[in-house]
Design an enzyme around this catalytic site. Structure first.
Site, PDB file in Angstrom:
ATOM      1  N   GLU A 199       0.762  -1.021   0.044  1.00 36.95           N
ATOM      2  CA  GLU A 199       0.019   0.135  -0.054  1.00 36.95           C
ATOM      3  C   GLU A 199       0.848   1.231   0.120  1.00 36.95           C
ATOM      4  O   GLU A 199       2.106   1.059   0.290  1.00 36.95           O
ATOM      5  CB  GLU A 199      -0.946   0.005   1.408  1.00 36.95           C
ATOM      6  CG  GLU A 199      -0.442  -0.027   2.460  1.00 36.95           C
ATOM      7  CD  GLU A 199      -1.190   0.157   3.664  1.00 36.95           C
ATOM      8  OE1 GLU A 199      -2.467  -0.422   3.527  1.00 36.95           O
ATOM      9  OE2 GLU A 199      -0.755   0.443   4.785  1.00 36.95           O
ATOM     10  N   HIS A 234       7.272   0.317  14.853  1.00 40.62           N
ATOM     11  CA  HIS A 234       5.802   0.379  14.410  1.00 40.62           C
ATOM     12  C   HIS A 234       4.954  -0.226  15.899  1.00 40.62           C
ATOM     13  O   HIS A 234       3.902  -0.702  15.581  1.00 40.62           O
ATOM     14  CB  HIS A 234       5.588  -0.570  13.406  1.00 40.62           C
ATOM     15  CG  HIS A 234       6.064  -0.201  12.123  1.00 40.62           C
ATOM     16  ND1 HIS A 234       5.942   0.706  11.364  1.00 40.62           N
ATOM     17  CD2 HIS A 234       7.291  -1.160  11.458  1.00 40.62           C
ATOM     18  CE1 HIS A 234       6.539   0.816  10.381  1.00 40.62           C
ATOM     19  NE2 HIS A 234       7.483  -0.179  10.395  1.00 40.62           N
ATOM     20  N   ARG A 290      -9.963  -7.457  20.141  1.00 35.00           N
ATOM     21  CA  ARG A 290      -9.682  -7.907  21.365  1.00 35.00           C
ATOM     22  C   ARG A 290      -9.365  -6.616  22.139  1.00 35.00           C
ATOM     23  O   ARG A 290      -9.730  -5.525  21.610  1.00 35.00           O
ATOM     24  CB  ARG A 290      -8.032  -8.743  21.411  1.00 35.00           C
ATOM     25  CG  ARG A 290      -7.099  -7.679  20.645  1.00 35.00           C
ATOM     26  CD  ARG A 290      -5.746  -8.409  20.921  1.00 35.00           C
ATOM     27  NE  ARG A 290      -4.709  -7.593  20.132  1.00 35.00           N
ATOM     28  CZ  ARG A 290      -4.271  -6.492  20.054  1.00 35.00           C
ATOM     29  NH1 ARG A 290      -4.594  -5.704  21.290  1.00 35.00           N
ATOM     30  NH2 ARG A 290      -3.315  -6.204  19.651  1.00 35.00           N
TER      31      ARG A 290
END
Length: 493
Positions: A199, A234, A290
């Site tokens: 992407e 990240h 979650r």
């Protein structure tokens, strides 16, 4: 629901147990050999030894978790986050055994667990998407062609999993073959799935996520946003709620978008829809099926107990609040206290906590599981605690966080505390203009951060484990601990 087994460890296990105790629900801890003396084991009403030391030998073994439920008569499992929290096969097994799983359906897990499938699904519901591929990329030749069409830089991303694993930023065509190979290797190693997609890489984005909660009766609400842009490799280090840059109008738009995604897959329980935000536009990133590590900041600004709500809806009840009941009260910040050496590129450390004293006072919350004398094991995530503060305004919350960090005493390992304190004083953080590139751009002297990757992390962990076979190396000296302090003290600007 009378007895809940917490299929996790550390601070999240204790966090879930606290709510269960308040609800009058008995708790069962499961633990590995490495955790046999851990605080969460003794905090539970009952405990079950899984055996083994690594996660693969203990917390990830389906049969052992199910066996613990049966032996202790637990009628429900709370998975926390990580480990089996997003494992659809385990979720099906739990249901088959007649045990309640406190979380979404296996179908929702599978759909949103694959980033490719989630992107394809979200596109059907008019969700803003960042430009990229709809399917897994099969070859370097195909990847080169796609990247050329999208325009560099691009991001190669593993379809499965998260936590920054299997992600590679590619600046030009020359870098692409090697980076794609590394991304696939990391993805296979971490998730057993080498599928990757491409992407457009947003160069200066913010990481904004929306907390949602849904029940089995078709009700779904959003509990506003969290800003999670301060990251390394990240992975998040500092989170806050609400974001300093999201307007009420955009907040409503993003929140309703997140609810559409949750409703479209018949989601039940707590979930988080993540977006990239840049120049007034937002793009769907993924959905985490979650409870998030950073859920406390949402609890602080909304006055809710997300774990209590998870348990309630898993028990078949309707949500205890509506969208109109929710409002934002003040500002909350969270810093993750990791046992990491910042100047070594946030390299995980192990050792014995020769001193440990958590901060207290109005508006201060510490979710932890360690005490003085405890050891930080090499086998699991190095997070020691989460330090959360709440105040009437963002400015007051920042000041309170600085005070709380100063009051936090940890000796025996290096931690991220002083790094987080330093961030609190930086202009870009104070004015809210920071992006996910904050660490790389504002702290260029930590050049190792940009070079340290998953393969190097594995090598470092392997070396660490080998060294730890010599018990004399389990402790870290006070001299080593002081390096982080020296880094902060000697920074210029």
């Amino acid at each position: 629901m009378k007895k809940v087994l917490i299929a996790n460890r550390g601070e999240i296990a204790i966090r879930v147990m606290r709510t269960c105790k308040e609800l009058g629900i008995k708790t069962v801890a499961v633990y590995s050999d490495a955790d046999r003396f851990a605080r969460f084991v003794h905090y539970a009403d009952e405990a079950y030894a899984l055996g083994g030391t690594t996660a693969a030998e203990s917390y990830l073994v389906h049969d052992k978790i199910i066996d613990a439920c049966k032996k202790h008569g637990a009628d429900a499992i709370h998975p926390g986050y990580g480990f089996l929290s997003e494992n659809a096969d385990f979720r099906r097994r739990v249901e088959k055994e007649g045990i309640t799983f406190i979380g979404p359906s296996p179908d929702a897990m599978e759909l949103m667990g694959s980033k490719l499938a989630a992107k394809e699904f979200a596109r059907k519901y008019d969700i803003p998407m960042i430009p990229g591929t709809d399917d897994a990329v099969e070859s370097v030749e195909e990847a080169l062609k796609i990247a050329e069409g999208i325009g560099y830089p691009v991001l190669i991303k593993a379809s499965a999993g998260g936590g920054g694993k299997g992600m590679r930023i590619v600046q030009n065509a020359k870098e692409l073959p090697e980076q794609m190979e590394r991304a696939i290797s990391e993805a296979v190693s971490a998730f057993g799935d080498g599928a990757v997609f491409i992407e457009k890489y947003a160069q200066n984005p913010k990481h904004i996520e929306i907390q949602v909660m849904a029940d089995m009766h078709g009700n779904c609400v959003y509990l506003f946003e969290r800003e999670c842009s301060i990251q390394r490799r990240h992975q998040k280090v500092i989170e806050e709620a609400p974001s300093a840059v999201i307007s009420p109008e955009l907040r409503k738009d993003m929140g309703e978008c997140a609810v559409r995604i949750a409703k479209s897959c018949n989601y039940v329980g707590a979930g988080t829809v993540e977006f990239l935000y840049e120049d007034g536009n937002y793009y769907f990133l993924e959905m985490n099926t979650r409870l998030q590590v950073e859920h406390p900041v949402t609890e602080m600004i909304t006055g809710t107990d997300l774990v209590a709500e998870q348990i309630s809806v898993a028990d078949g009840n309707e949500l205890s609040f509506t969208q109109d009941d929710l409002s934002i009260n003040g500002h909350a910040l969270e810093v993750r206290v990791y046992a990491e050496n910042v100047i070594a590129g946030f390299l995980p450390e192990t050792g014995t906590l020769s001193n440990y004293s958590a901060p207290k006072g109005p508006g201060v919350r510490v979710d932890d599981s360690y005490e003085k004398g405890d050891e930080i094991p090499v086998y699991y995530d190095p997070m020691i605690a989460k330090l959360i503060v709440h105040a009437d305004t963002r400015e007051a919350a920042i000041k309170r966080m600085v005070r709380a960090i100063d009051d936090y005493t940890i000796s025996g390992v290096s931690t991220t505390l002083e790094f987080c304190k330093y961030v609190m004083g930086m202009e870009k953080f104070i004015n809210g203009s920071f992006t996910t590139n904050f660490v790389a751009e504002e702290m260029p002297d930590l050049t190792v951060i940009n070079k340290f990757d998953e393969e190097e992390a594995k090598l470092a962990a392997a070396i660490m484990i080998a060294e730890l076979k010599d018990s004399s190396k389990l402790s870290v000296s006070e001299g080593e601990k002081s390096k982080t302090s020296a880094w902060v003290t000697n920074r210029k600007g």
